[in-house]
Design a protein around this motif. Sequence first.
Motif, mmCIF file in Angstrom:
data_model
loop_
_atom_site.group_PDB
_atom_site.id
_atom_site.type_symbol
_atom_site.label_atom_id
_atom_site.label_comp_id
_atom_site.label_asym_id
_atom_site.label_seq_id
_atom_site.Cartn_x
_atom_site.Cartn_y
_atom_site.Cartn_z
ATOM 1 N N LYS A 216 2.414 -12.112 -11.345
ATOM 2 C CA LYS A 216 1.276 -12.275 -12.285
ATOM 3 C C LYS A 216 1.572 -11.322 -13.308
ATOM 4 C CE LYS A 216 -0.647 -15.731 -10.024
ATOM 5 N NZ LYS A 216 -0.275 -16.983 -10.675
ATOM 6 N N ASP A 217 1.550 -9.878 -12.794
ATOM 7 C CA ASP A 217 1.702 -8.576 -13.674
ATOM 8 C C ASP A 217 2.982 -7.803 -13.291
ATOM 9 O OD1 ASP A 217 1.397 -6.472 -15.190
ATOM 10 O OD2 ASP A 217 -0.730 -6.255 -14.769
ATOM 11 N N ILE A 218 4.078 -8.228 -13.972
ATOM 12 C CA ILE A 218 5.351 -7.502 -13.472
ATOM 13 C C ILE A 218 5.333 -5.975 -13.473
ATOM 14 C CG2 ILE A 218 6.425 -7.648 -15.665
ATOM 15 C CD1 ILE A 218 8.952 -8.515 -14.136
ATOM 16 N N ALA A 219 4.441 -5.440 -14.674
ATOM 17 C CA ALA A 219 4.569 -3.891 -14.739
ATOM 18 C C ALA A 219 3.861 -3.321 -13.653
ATOM 19 C CB ALA A 219 4.025 -3.727 -16.146
ATOM 20 N N ARG B 295 6.838 2.285 -16.354
ATOM 21 C CA ARG B 295 8.509 2.159 -16.687
ATOM 22 C C ARG B 295 8.693 0.815 -17.346
ATOM 23 N NH1 ARG B 295 12.678 4.989 -17.505
ATOM 24 N NH2 ARG B 295 14.577 4.370 -16.296
ATOM 25 N N ARG B 296 7.905 -0.224 -17.169
ATOM 26 C CA ARG B 296 8.163 -1.490 -17.891
ATOM 27 C C ARG B 296 7.812 -1.248 -19.063
ATOM 28 N NH1 ARG B 296 11.432 -5.390 -16.678
ATOM 29 N NH2 ARG B 296 11.053 -7.617 -17.552
ATOM 30 N N ALA B 297 7.058 -0.626 -19.817
ATOM 31 C CA ALA B 297 6.663 -0.565 -21.141
ATOM 32 C C ALA B 297 7.882 0.218 -21.667
ATOM 33 C CB ALA B 297 5.254 0.309 -21.415
ATOM 34 N N GLU B 298 8.568 1.200 -20.975
ATOM 35 C CA GLU B 298 9.607 1.956 -21.514
ATOM 36 C C GLU B 298 10.765 0.755 -21.529
ATOM 37 O OE1 GLU B 298 10.502 5.218 -18.813
ATOM 38 O OE2 GLU B 298 8.446 6.046 -19.212
ATOM 39 N N PHE B 299 11.098 -0.002 -20.625
ATOM 40 C CA PHE B 299 12.098 -0.826 -20.830
ATOM 41 C C PHE B 299 11.820 -1.791 -21.952
ATOM 42 C CE2 PHE B 299 13.312 -5.427 -19.878
ATOM 43 C CZ PHE B 299 14.646 -5.135 -19.420
ATOM 44 N N ARG B 300 10.768 -2.262 -22.107
ATOM 45 C CA ARG B 300 10.155 -3.391 -23.119
ATOM 46 C C ARG B 300 10.621 -2.676 -24.356
ATOM 47 N NH1 ARG B 300 6.289 -5.812 -26.467
ATOM 48 N NH2 ARG B 300 6.359 -7.982 -26.496
ATOM 49 N N GLU B 301 10.179 -1.393 -24.634
ATOM 50 C CA GLU B 301 10.224 -0.593 -26.018
ATOM 51 C C GLU B 301 11.521 -0.380 -26.350
ATOM 52 O OE1 GLU B 301 9.141 3.798 -27.778
ATOM 53 O OE2 GLU B 301 8.426 3.317 -25.805
ATOM 54 N N SER C 118 12.986 -14.495 -19.385
ATOM 55 C CA SER C 118 11.496 -14.038 -19.249
ATOM 56 C C SER C 118 11.038 -14.444 -20.918
ATOM 57 C CB SER C 118 11.135 -12.751 -19.023
ATOM 58 O OG SER C 118 11.432 -12.436 -17.733
ATOM 59 N N LEU C 119 9.809 -14.398 -21.188
ATOM 60 C CA LEU C 119 9.293 -14.589 -22.576
ATOM 61 C C LEU C 119 8.992 -13.046 -22.910
ATOM 62 C CD1 LEU C 119 6.705 -17.546 -22.278
ATOM 63 C CD2 LEU C 119 8.881 -17.449 -23.474
ATOM 64 N N PRO C 120 9.038 -12.772 -24.154
ATOM 65 C CA PRO C 120 8.571 -11.436 -24.817
ATOM 66 C C PRO C 120 7.237 -10.947 -24.135
ATOM 67 C CG PRO C 120 9.099 -13.184 -26.465
ATOM 68 C CD PRO C 120 8.949 -13.974 -25.189
ATOM 69 N N ASP C 121 6.359 -11.506 -23.695
ATOM 70 C CA ASP C 121 5.125 -10.935 -23.102
ATOM 71 C C ASP C 121 5.546 -10.566 -21.954
ATOM 72 O OD1 ASP C 121 5.242 -13.470 -21.717
ATOM 73 O OD2 ASP C 121 3.237 -14.137 -22.474
#
Length: 746
Positions: A94-97, A106-112, A64-67
């Motif tokens: 379209k919006d994985i989160a 939870r997706r934001a926590e993963f990316r952080e 996946s891309l960073p976004d």
Amino acid sequence: MKSLYGALLEMGTSTDWLVTANVILSILLGLWMLRYRALYFASRDEQENSKELIENLSEGIYRSLPDGRMLSANPALVKLNGYSSEAELLEGVKDIAREWYVEPQRRAEFREALMKDGRVEDFISEVFRHKSRERIWITEAARLVRDKKTGRPLFYEGSVREITETMKRLNLEERFRKLTNQLPGALFQLRRDADGRFTVLYLSQGFNRLTGLPDTVDATSEGRLDPLIHPDDRPGYYQSILASAETLEPWNYEFRITAHTGEERWLRINARADAAGDGSITWHGYTSDISGRKMHEMEIEGLAYFDPLTGLPNRRMFLNRMATAIAGCDSHKGHGALLFIDLDNFKTLNDTQGHDIGDAFLVKVAERLKTCLQDEDMVARIGGDEFVVVIDKAGADRGKATRRAITLANRILAELRTGFEVGVVRHVASASLGIVVFDGKDNSPDDILKHADIAMYQAKAAGRNGVALFDPSTLDREAERYRLINDLRHAFDHGELDLHYQLQVDDARIVIGAEALVRWNHPALGMVPPDIFVPLAEQFGMNDELTLFVCNRGLDTLAAWQRDPARAHLRLALNVSVQSFASDAFADKLKSMIETKGVDATKLTIELTERVMAKDHDQIAERMAVLKTFGIRLSLDDFGTGYSSLAYLKALPFDEVKIDGGFVTDLETTESDRALVRTILAMARTLGLTAVAEHVENIRQEAFLRAYGCDYLQGYLYGRPVPLARLFDQSVEAKPAAASDARKSA
């Protein structure tokens, strides 16, 4: 290779050596190319094998891309999400989160974590199968790939593995412990042995939070609830658990505790009772903090059951208490009592001094009333200036209950007669009290309240500032009163109302006009006196309708006179109630009728009672000024009977005062009435007002009034109130009528 070629050159420069060298070099180059080709095919095979491996892995692999936009996904990840192809998956997401994670943050926590550490391992989340929306558990691992020169994130790649079954197989006890520690309340097990001894088997950590115990204290071994329970709630607490033990019904109870922090809290227990063969009982339940709900309930109860001004119980709570009192009388075979308290002349205080003073006075009255009661009695405010007192156990028999109620009523009257300091106003109050004694066989609270209301009106009719016991015989009179109300509504639509007219003369007995008096010719009862039906109209919302009827019919008469040259000079007086006059629409309606009928308004007099002075003087003066612009004359009726104030009279634009007939009737027998009439006539001259006297019944009264400058006279000496057709058939020399008849006629 270059070093070898150099060595060969050093060996010689002959053609043979060069040929030999070239052959060797060609051989070496061929060997190198063969090796490179072998490496290429080996690398290609390895890539093919890696791709095949990824394609066949049971774990989902993605890039996946960073976004967060997904670039690729292996079949396992495609299948995991419920799709049939990689293209379908990439197109659908379209919006994985929000679309994948049950908890989008939870997706934001993963990316952080990924951006911070460059990799994530064993990241467990609950997700949806993207296409079917089935909820599953996964664990993720990923690494972030950066540009080697700039360090800029290029993409990240990772793996996803479903662990739903693993999560289901997690240690149940550990999950339970974690779950209970997160609960806002406390789970418990409590056992009572066959010998009645209680033992705490289990308390979750939430008990510490409920009671203020430190987290380091083991709740099961050290936690005790009993000492913390509010003393007032402790008997009910024990009674509730014993009742549950006896019936094996669920144990439910709400109570207060004083936490170890000193804070008072409300708790609720909900538990199921299980009986064992050895005679013991075990409760499995939950204890929760309901302080917030209780505070909200108490606020709601305050709005629903208490008067916001005085803080006393309101009508709703009073009726509940009355129902309880009636049931209590039935059970202990005793009697209760209800006192209905109506403050005398409160409306006058409220209108003249303002609502702030009126409200402050009601608050002080409520405080005084509470000081008169015993602890078990209740006082409530059920209306503007209406209070009730409930005595649950007034006495074993009706006589004792009546004596106690009368004693309390007299104590209340005495307390109210003590002056009130309300702001800058000192007010001496009085009240009219009605008493009803009841037992368990009596009717509903509403019926008892109605009886107390009737008794209160009897006290008010007897002169106010007194007490009256309910007399059942008055119910017949009240029933007749309510029948009259319904009949009066019918009368407006069926032509039963009419105007009678009474002549007015000047001091030379020349007719100058008349006063219109409303009459009701009841089809069954005959003529109903106006002092009966006019108050009913005012009390039950028909006042404006009655006033408009009087004005409409009276203006028709005045218009007819003005079309007759012989009577065009006559004036007509109409009575208008204070309530109708205070209406914003009255002046406009009257003006419209005057214009429609083509009446010369200068021949119209509107009579207002002295109660108009108890209203907002600025507002009343404003409305009077509007009528004056039409040319209407204004008369102050029944002058001298109640609210007269020279200051107000001077400030309001009256044209005349009408001396109350009661003073005229007693002129011959009472010196005080003669003095008062002389004073009124002198005052009228001083203020430039016309003076009119009513109820003139004989020539001696007439002579007195003429001697002291009364301008106009009205009464049986000159003519009775009669229908319009007979008005001018009367002679002003008519014989005087009895005083009692004269008073009834007006």
